[in-house]
Design an enzyme around this catalytic site. Structure first.
Site, PDB file in Angstrom:
ATOM      1  CB  SER A 137      49.456  -0.633  91.963  1.00  0.00           C
ATOM      2  OG  SER A 137      49.769  -0.865  90.597  1.00  0.00           O
ATOM      3  CE1 TYR A 150      47.128   1.812  89.451  1.00  0.00           C
ATOM      4  CE2 TYR A 150      45.090   2.511  90.524  1.00  0.00           C
ATOM      5  CZ  TYR A 150      46.039   1.534  90.255  1.00  0.00           C
ATOM      6  OH  TYR A 150      45.904   0.277  90.814  1.00  0.00           O
TER       7      TYR A 150
END
Lengths: 245, 444
Positions: A137, A150
């Site tokens: 990501s 995250y």
């Protein structure tokens, strides 16, 4: 001519499904691995009927680490490529207060993928071929206040993939790191994402397929996240620490 | 967000939602006050519009089973006809009943109970559907067919989404051996002639006539009849025989990216188009072979062709008049339109056979479909057309309608209206499924 097979881990997600359809459309047999895989029979049938390729459902739990060896050994067909689409966004605020949320974020986004990909890597290295795609990501490019737990797991995953790419180069195995920005999926439902910056899963699937086929190393999807993240990465810490992204 | 039908009129503001699972949908449905389902939104008016909530079925698009021997297919309602053709024409299958565009969903085809160029032979879409599964207003999922929950089954065809959300359908495809259509094209000098030609050509599976509805006097209703059959491999001319007989669709398409300015389609340009079109076929009768895509979906190759009508939008007036009154009824209609100078760009005439069902549009007779750009002058003209249709025992197609009044609807659909309302009251006592159209015509 027999088709090649791709194994998709975390197959229930919107991005994974878009990838499954895309690879199937290009003539690949698909192995769909997820928890409660039996509930995905309609997805498998859809693939079989539309694209006339094989679609197999496999039970897989990313964080049941010690089941991974048997899982991989038990595959009916050894895949020619593996896509790891396992991920969990979690809630930053909850993770800050409760460790079980942090643990789930770290395990699902890093430990789980590493556990299974270690096994895949060993097999591919021996077979001297194949591809591995890891979906990381843009959040891993720099830790920011809104999702750094995250983000840090994804950062770790990106570093892992980079090392893997280095190790496996000699064995002719390609490792692709995919860094999506905003994508319109169940993971981001409810988040008010800016329309122009948000990709559809089908667009991401196309980008990934093309990059994997041309043996690329790292891609941002959509492409404009590359210059955006360059900018963000280059902001001096003195400046960055004051932002509210 | 702003939504409209294919005619870009009216445009309304509403919430468009989709659903990730049947559980989510069930909650959304049973907690809403009003909603209407929507596929690709190709109905022309306000049939899939509701100011409160519109539920999109497009994400629900998996094919669930296909029998290679019988051609029986089961799929979710968001699967499009384009999808089906792309996948199955190359494998030697075709849809037995197809509307004039492939950009429709299976759910939409059921809700409108679509018809095609072969109604006099094969009926409407309902004739090839074995069973459907719907979600009712209370969130319950109910399968139905001709023998189980038959009322629900029959009322859903032509039910315009008012009986529930179609989730799944099982229907039959038919075998074809090439992707080509053997076509014959025939000139007809007026309305009487074209109707005679239709009667003489009843053996042909597919038939449709394009009408120059600005022609007057003895040429009123001059037209071109197009007849078609699926071509067998040994019928193909040498020029086509070398190609793969079941080659799929050519994906190349033109796009109309923006609305044309309002003056683009005035009467003069329509007259010119019609004259040129008619002139193009210089023999009385000729045979051609065309790819199925251009025979069935001529306008689909121009994406967003509805934008040619400009920002004001357009509507299509499609009516059916029973056979015994067709010629005199359409004579009056064509005269009125020709005299009004409100040119219709596209006019299509088809023959209908018998039809059963509740709100399904077809009746045994002829159906005429005409496009009109939306202008202030238009509505009084259409009201006059309504009168002619009603006095001749005909009715209008809800899928194209955007302005019909309650009186005309009640009069033209007769006892079917009350029959449908009774069934609807049982299935949806709180009247959750409603559209702007159903409210306008007093159906809900």
């Amino acid at each position: 001519m027999s088709n090649k097979t791709v194994l998709i881990l975390g197959a229930r997600s919107d991005m994974a499904q878009a990838l499954a359809y895309y690879y199937a459309k290009k003539g690949w047999n698909i192995q769909l691995a997820a928890r409660n895989a039996g509930n995905m029979e309609n997805i498998a049938q859809n693939i079989r009927i539309r694209y006339q390729v094989e679609a197999t459902l496999l039970e897989f739990d990313a964080i049941d680490y010690f089941s991974h060896y048997d899982f991989y050994r038990g595959l009916p067909v050894k895949p020619d490529g593996v896509i790891c689409a396992v991920g969990f966004l979690g809630e930053q605020k909850r993770a800050e207060q409760q460790f079980d949320e942090t643990k789930k974020i770290m395990e699902t986004n890093y430990l789980g993928p590493v556990s299974i990909l270690n096994i895949v890597a060993n097999d591919f290295e021996q077979r001297k071929g194949g591809f591995i795609v890891g979906i990381s990501s843009v959040a891993g490019d720099r830790g920011r206040q809104s999702n750094y737990i995250y983000g840090s797991a994804k950062a770790a995953f990106s570093t892992y993939l980079s090392g893997l790419r280095n190790r496996l180069h000699a064995a002719n195995v390609t490792v692709l790191t995919v860094k999506p920005g905003f994508v319109n999926t169940a993971m981001t439902k409810g988040m008010n994402l800016p329309k122009r910056l948000t990709a559809e899963p089908e667009e991401v699937a196309r980008d990934i397929y093309n990059a994997q086929q041309s043996r690329k190393d790292v891609i941002y999807t959509k492409w404009f996240w590359s210059p955006i993240m360059s900018l963000i990465k280059n902001l001096p810490e003195k400046v960055f620490k004051k932002t509210k992204m | 967000m702003k939504l409209s039908g294919w005619g870009n009129y009216p445009k309304i503001d509403t919430r468009l939602v989709d659903f990730s699972s049947l559980e989510t949908l069930s909650e959304q449905v049973s907690n809403s006050s009003e909603l209407i389902p929507r596929g690709l939104g190709r109905s022309y008016g306000d049939s899939s519009l509701n100011r409160s909530m519109v539920v999109s079925t497009l994400c629900f698009n998996r094919i669930l089973s296909f029998d290679e021997q019988t051609g029986e297919i089961t799929c979710e309602s968001g699967v499009t006809l384009e999808d089906i053709l792309e996948i199955f024409v190359p494998r030697g299958w075709f849809i037995p009943v197809t509307p004039g565009t492939k950009f429709v969903t299976i759910g939409g085809m059921i809700a409108s109970d679509v018809h095609g160029k072969n109604h006099h032979v094969n009926g409407s879409f309902s004739s090839c559907v074995e069973s459907i599964v719907l979600m009712l207003a209370n969130g319950q999922i109910v399968p139905c067919d001709r023998n189980n929950e038959a009322e629900l089954f029959y009322s859903t065809f032509g039910g315009m989404g008012l009986t529930g959300i179609v989730l799944e359908a099982t229907f039959r495809l038919k075998r074809i051996h090439t992707a080509f259509i053997r076509e014959e094209v025939v000139k007809a000098k007026n309305l009487g002639t074209i109707m005679e030609l239709f009667e003489q050509s009843k053996d042909w599976t597919y038939s449709v006539a394009w009408i120059d509805c600005l022609a007057k006097g003895s040429s009123l209703g001059r037209s071109i009849l197009m007849l078609g059959e699926h071509a067998e491999a040994n019928e193909l001319p040498k020029s086509l025989a070398s190609e793969e007989p079941l080659k799929g669709m050519d994906k190349k398409k033109l796009n109309v990216p923006v609305n044309f300015p309002n003056l683009a389609l005035n009467t003069l340009s329509i007259k010119a188009f019609n004259f040129l079109y008619y002139r193009k076929e210089f023999k009385d009768r000729k045979q051609v072979f065309s790819n199925f895509d251009s025979f069935f979906y001529p306008l689909d190759s121009i994406l967003n062709w509805n934008r040619i009508y400009g920002k004001r939008g357009f509507t299509q007036y499609q009516c059916v008049i029973p056979k015994e009154n067709s010629e005199k009824g359409f004579q009056k209609i064509l005269e009125l339109i020709s005299n009004s100078g409100q040119g219709s760009f596209l006019a299509v005439l088809k023959l209908f056979g018998k039809q059963d069902g509740i709100l399904s549009f077809p009746q045994e007779g002829y159906t005429l479909a005409l496009d009109f750009p939306i202008t202030k002058k238009l509505f009084p003209l259409l009201n006059q057309l309504d009168e002619i249709v009603c006095e001749n025992g005909g009715r209008l197609y809800l899928t194209k309608d955007v302005r019909m009044g309650k009186n005309v609807f009640d009069q033209s659909y007769g006892e079917k209206v009350e029959q449908f309302k009774q069934i609807k009251r049982r299935l949806d006592p709180q009247g959750r499924f409603q559209s702007e159209q159903s409210k306008r015509i007093g159906l809900t």
